[in-house]
Design a protein around this motif. Structure first.
Motif, PDB file in Angstrom:
ATOM      1  N   GLN A  98      77.121 -16.468 -50.654  1.00 31.26           N
ATOM      2  CA  GLN A  98      76.576 -15.620 -51.882  1.00 31.26           C
ATOM      3  C   GLN A  98      77.485 -16.510 -52.982  1.00 31.26           C
ATOM      4  OE1 GLN A  98      74.825 -12.923 -52.759  1.00 31.26           O
ATOM      5  NE2 GLN A  98      74.226 -12.695 -50.616  1.00 31.26           N
TER       6      GLN A  98
ATOM      7  N   ILE B  98      80.522  -7.436 -48.368  1.00 30.84           N
ATOM      8  CA  ILE B  98      80.696  -7.124 -46.779  1.00 30.84           C
ATOM      9  C   ILE B  98      81.995  -5.808 -47.008  1.00 30.84           C
ATOM     10  CG2 ILE B  98      81.866  -7.608 -44.477  1.00 30.84           C
ATOM     11  CD1 ILE B  98      81.145 -10.666 -45.157  1.00 30.84           C
TER      12      ILE B  98
ATOM     13  N   GLY C 292      75.345  -8.581 -51.012  1.00 33.56           N
ATOM     14  CA  GLY C 292      76.254  -9.472 -50.465  1.00 33.56           C
ATOM     15  C   GLY C 292      77.566  -9.147 -50.448  1.00 33.56           C
TER      16      GLY C 292
ATOM     17  N   THR D  85      85.899 -15.156 -49.192  1.00 38.45           N
ATOM     18  CA  THR D  85      85.086 -15.320 -48.288  1.00 38.45           C
ATOM     19  C   THR D  85      85.445 -15.304 -46.955  1.00 38.45           C
ATOM     20  OG1 THR D  85      85.252 -17.560 -48.313  1.00 38.45           O
ATOM     21  CG2 THR D  85      83.469 -16.833 -49.912  1.00 38.45           C
ATOM     22  N   SER D  86      85.006 -15.657 -45.860  1.00 37.26           N
ATOM     23  CA  SER D  86      85.578 -15.452 -44.346  1.00 37.26           C
ATOM     24  C   SER D  86      86.683 -16.787 -44.234  1.00 37.26           C
ATOM     25  CB  SER D  86      84.343 -15.820 -43.446  1.00 37.26           C
ATOM     26  OG  SER D  86      83.470 -17.011 -43.658  1.00 37.26           O
TER      27      SER D  86
ATOM     28  N   GLU E 273      79.651 -12.423 -48.459  1.00 42.24           N
ATOM     29  CA  GLU E 273      79.043 -13.249 -47.540  1.00 42.24           C
ATOM     30  C   GLU E 273      79.338 -14.885 -47.903  1.00 42.24           C
ATOM     31  OE1 GLU E 273      75.082 -11.914 -47.482  1.00 42.24           O
ATOM     32  OE2 GLU E 273      75.570 -10.238 -46.339  1.00 42.24           O
ATOM     33  N   ASP E 274      79.689 -15.406 -47.133  1.00 47.57           N
ATOM     34  CA  ASP E 274      79.856 -17.058 -47.265  1.00 47.57           C
ATOM     35  C   ASP E 274      78.836 -17.744 -48.377  1.00 47.57           C
ATOM     36  OD1 ASP E 274      82.079 -16.614 -46.063  1.00 47.57           O
ATOM     37  OD2 ASP E 274      81.388 -17.914 -44.246  1.00 47.57           O
TER      38      ASP E 274
END
Length: 271
Positions: free
Chosen positions: A233, A206, A204, A261-262, A230-231
């Motif tokens: 996770q 990145i 998970g 997260t993003s 990752e969003d």
């Protein structure tokens, strides 16, 4: 120490005088090391959030610098004696140096038995001081033997210079290590790239960025980093796995990790 100092004056031996000066520095260094250990036990405060652990590193740096100064004095005095080597009472010189050697070896044995002279930079610097003393005593014995057998009095400054160079080698290692710690360098036992790859191998994750690893004091390393996941996770699960992984594989217990997260955006870090 006093025996070698007065013995050096009586026998006119630079090797004994330099060794006694080194032993005086040793005594001061050992006292400073004990003070540093005492300071390190003091609790942290709002002004000293890491406590006083770094005092051990400062004490080791001071010890390394004093070794450089002492070695420089020995070399300077030896150069003066090369041109006109004085007569030295070699028999008395060897006897006094032998007593000094025994005392130094006893001190070195005590440090090795009671402390970690390999990984603790403060105790290591004190240990190097004592070893430097022992080498000085060995050098004085060798010089005394050469002068006693052949009357070659230039052996006294030659041995003194050789001992000074050995002292400089040990001192440089201590100074280099302590300055590396004070400059927040990555611990020499840890590869930052390996830590980064290990954290990025967690499911998970990145990427890992703004990774910093440094030493607070001997045996106490610290880490901080940002981990982009990752969003979908579970951030707490990833964080817990990262904490355990760092502690189990790299022996770092003081870790500060920011999970992102993003949706998280921050300015570019200067370091």
């Amino acid at each position: 120490m006093l025996l070698e100092f007065f013995g050096g004056l009586i026998t006119n031996s630079l090797a004994l005088l330099s060794d006694s000066g080194h032993m005086l520095s040793d005594a001061s260094s050992l006292v400073l090391s004990l003070v540093a250990i005492w300071f390190a036990t003091k609790p942290a405060s709002p002004n000293k959030t890491y406590g006083f652990y770094r005092f051990e590193i400062l004490a080791a740096l001071f010890n390394g610098v004093t070794l450089f100064v002492i070695a420089g004095f020995i070399v300077w005095e030896a150069i003066q004696r090369f041109y006109n080597p004085p007569t030295v009472a070699s028999g008395s010189m060897m006897l006094i140096a032998s007593i000094g050697l025994f005392a130094n070896l006893l001190s070195a044995w005590a440090l090795m038995k009671k402390g970690d002279v390999k990984n603790n930079v403060n105790l290591r610097s004190a240990y190097l001081h004592v070893i430097g003393d022992a080498l000085g005593s060995v050098g004085a014995i060798i010089a005394g033997l050469v002068m006693w057998l052949f009357g070659w009095y230039v052996a006294d400054p030659i041995i003194s210079v050789l001992v000074a160079l050995l002292i400089l080698k040990g001192a440089w290692g201590v100074i280099k290590h302590t300055v590396h710690i004070l400059m927040e360098g990555t611990p020499i036992t840890i590869d930052q790239n390996e830590v980064k790859k290990a954290l990025e191998s967690i499911e998970g994750v990145i990427n890992v960025h703004d990774l910093h690893i440094w030493t607070i004091t001997s045996g106490l390393d610290s880490l901080s980093c940002h981990i982009l996941i990752e969003d979908h996770q579970d951030s707490q699960k990833v964080l817990q796995e990262a904490i355990h992984f760092i502690e189990d594989h790299f022996k770092i217990q003081h870790a500060t990790i920011q999970i992102e997260t993003s949706q998280i955006h921050h300015g570019e870090m200067k370091v």
